[in-house]
Design an enzyme around this catalytic site. Structure first.
Site, PDB file in Angstrom:
ATOM      1  CE  LYS B 104      34.414  53.436  44.236  1.00  0.00           C
ATOM      2  NZ  LYS B 104      34.593  52.055  44.669  1.00  0.00           N
ATOM      3  N   GLY B 165      37.377  42.738  41.856  1.00  0.00           N
ATOM      4  CA  GLY B 165      38.185  41.606  42.306  1.00  0.00           C
ATOM      5  C   GLY B 165      38.434  40.546  41.250  1.00  0.00           C
ATOM      6  CB  THR B 214      41.537  43.052  44.808  1.00  0.00           C
ATOM      7  OG1 THR B 214      40.189  43.368  45.140  1.00  0.00           O
ATOM      8  CG2 THR B 214      41.794  41.578  45.056  1.00  0.00           C
TER       9      THR B 214
END
Lengths: 262, 262, 262, 262
Positions: B104, B165, B214
């Site tokens: 990634k 987030g 998150t």
């Protein structure tokens, strides 16, 4: 792993499911019956005119034969009523015909957007509450009206997300938040819920339940769509019970950034 | 009743789950391991620095011991890389240490919003694709960049919904629609997914998967939140496969309005 | 009473107007000329192909005769360029033909949404800056790309609000905020501005200027629409300079509520 | 060049300005007077308690000395009224004290969000209309209530954009559209208008006017902010009169793309 959520209590009756289904627009009573089963719902609303009270004409007139009263609380609705008087009359007829003394109060004089009339709704609610009905009124997302209805003794308030059948989701988000914050009775978001994400969002905001009809009834696969809504409602409610983080302006790293792999 | 959905194919590998999990921010490796299991995920991303490559210092350094490679595809990420060179080096180190040749690609020079660098990301992607890596790049919701990356041979594109987030959901909705319309590789919405409704919405739009970290990791009950996201992803995907109705301006009655109960 | 606002400085040149106009889509060169005058603009962008460089064919080929270079800074744009090379060539041709050494860099390989290519745009910007051009690049609302361009020496960044001609306003609001927060050069919102309220909002957010074309050019009364945009831009900028209050969750009474008229 | 717009007719009286101002929250009566002048408004609303009817106590009690009745229609409002009875009494007192027989009907029992009560508002409107008042009721964005009020003979309807003082703009956009579509009396968007862009948007949607108070009154420079709102209102109205293009999904090129400069 199952996603159990707290049960919902309306007027002293407990419901494990927070998804209420409408019965309009299905391609057949059989399709409806199967979708109800798939959805896990425990409360089903039926337009009084469709119910087999008169026994005449409507191919759906025998709709009640397809809704097992042992599995579902049958919630007659007054859809089609233009004012308080008509709604009250419909509710009384339903009881006279042996239906439960619960009523989803829907009074929408406007044929285009089917938006509810606040004045007639409060008037009818006051009468029906006095007569011992358990009243679930469909309303605009109006926090003051919601308060007045709960003070009048309604069992819930059912503010709309967006106009019936519009699939526009929670366009009244800001007002829904205030209604939820101030409510002492369950808040059921009704109308406009066109996708599972809309249903999940309503529950995440703190709504106690949602009512869905069009999106399931006209889906190419109503059963599977019913399960999708069931999952979304459970997901949204679970998230609400666990607690969601607030929206942030800045990013908050999920991976440590200070050091670096040698 | 189960809500089975079509499986997802990335670079020839099949995934039943469309929920990818990150491993940052959990309170303990054990909490992470349990949440992974609860979520049903089959792909898990790990910041390379956290993985036990160096064996030094970080209490999470042994994170790999908690992720069973038979159950999950381990997707190393280059979080912390400031440019293409650093990202490429990290990816090579991971392979050298025995991790899968999947990466990634995350390059975010900006510490405040952690937004990805389009230039460095394309540069690194071109290098890594040539070296045989399966590359999943994290990008801004930029349709032209997405196209260039897929032309360069990346296995997916991973546009952001909103900053990492931030919990702000799909603020890039319009651009995501275009990316999805034009993509020939799977589109994974990454970052900003803060609630099950956000995840459901991404799938309903036609995204192939979402990456969540998150919202699950810092939840008071990560396991249950993982299940909530699992349910929402399945609901959103099922709705997409069945087909959702368009948004309407006017209401569309769900109950018949023409006649009236005698 | 006049609504004077601070002047805008781009590359050392001062502009009283924060409204930049495009010249495409007008019904005639005369209509364009009049709308430019009505708008109060001081910078006008022209697609190079339309300018009278070749003197052939296009009925608009003499467009430059209708734009007084004493009143307006003529900003050649590279619309139609598919990559950096084509854009650079166009910019050089313009200078060779006597046009100003300013260029609005537009590279959009995609004919459907006309979205800009981040890679080619940065590449062309680097070349043109080195050759002494004043470069104003049209970009996606990508904060990292915006930073890289300003580091490369561009005179502005011009992020899009929504796709060209879509009239969808500031769909990239969240990213625009970040770009504005981090910018050291003027930020001009370009594309998607379909109504005066969109233009006002961009200025209120802190954008330094907006570029408008379609909404004015195809209006039934381009002159009056140009004045409407002028007013809205001045209003939005003035509000920004004065300072707007934050959005509140709860109401804040404007009339005293404590006492009551005897 | 001036941006003249059609004049507004309320109850047979013509207004050139479509901006109505409130008088609460200014730092001094002088600051208020100057901002009124700068705004170009022709209608000004005053909380009855503040007006010099009692001549006691309130430092703003002499507020009427600062509002020239030759320049402005003075619109007494019933802010502070908790129900119809109180509102009716206030309106009558105002007339007895020599104020115009116009009234802005505001009934908000809820101190936190100051949202209007639909039931009491209709009740008071019916009484006041019968007594010959020109009634301008402040309401939630409820299309059915709006219709009932206009049927009861009110001179306008004044739906809220968002709660008073919240600066959140047109959160009730969808409902406002329906109200505007169905209205036979002028629609004035009242409350929540926190920025010039909000005011412009309301007019662009087809609202006939907006009422602004907080955003001007508490600005660091109320005069200049008043001019900014004036400009935005004129811009929005002009755009509405000219006609705005619809929002598009795909881009629509403003510059020709087919050929390429030699």
């Amino acid at each position: 792993m199952r996603l159990a959520t707290q049960s919902l209590n309306i007027a002293g009756r407990e419901f494990k499911s927070r998804l209420i289904l409408g019965t309009g627009k299905f391609s057949s009573p059989e399709a409806m019956r199967d979708a109800l089963a798939a959805s896990g719902t425990e409360m089903v609303t039926v337009a009084l005119r469709r119910a087999d009270l008169t026994g005449k004409g409507d191919p759906f007139a025998n709709i009640l034969e397809f809704i097992d009263p042992k599995k579902y609380l049958l919630l007659p609705n007054t859809s089609g009523a233009m004012n308080a008087e008509e709604a009250v009359r419909l509710a009384r007829l339903a009881v006279a015909a042996g239906l439960p003394k619960w009523v989803k109060l829907e009074i929408h004089p406007d044929p285009r957007y089917l938006l509810p009339d606040p004045i007639e709704t409060l008037k009818a609610a006051e009468i029906l509450v006095k007569e011992g009905f358990t009243v679930l009124p469909y309303i605009n997302a109006d926090p003051v009206l919601a308060k007045r209805l709960q003070e009048a003794g309604t069992a819930t308030v059912m503010p709309l997300g967006s106009p019936i059948g519009s699939n526009r989701g929670l366009q009244t988000r800001d007002q829904l938040r205030i209604i939820i914050e101030q409510a002492t009775v369950p808040v059921v978001v009704d109308a406009g819920i066109g996708a599972p994400s809309h249903a999940a969002e309503a529950l995440e905001l703190g709504a106690d339940a949602v009512l869905v009809n069009t999106a399931i009834a006209i889906a190419s696969d109503p059963n599977r769509m019913a399960i999708a809504f069931k999952s979304a409602v459970e997901a949204g409610r679970a998230a609400y019970e666990i607690g969601l983080g607030p929206q942030q302006d800045a990013a908050s790293p999920t991976s440590p950034l200070t050091a670096f792999l040698g």
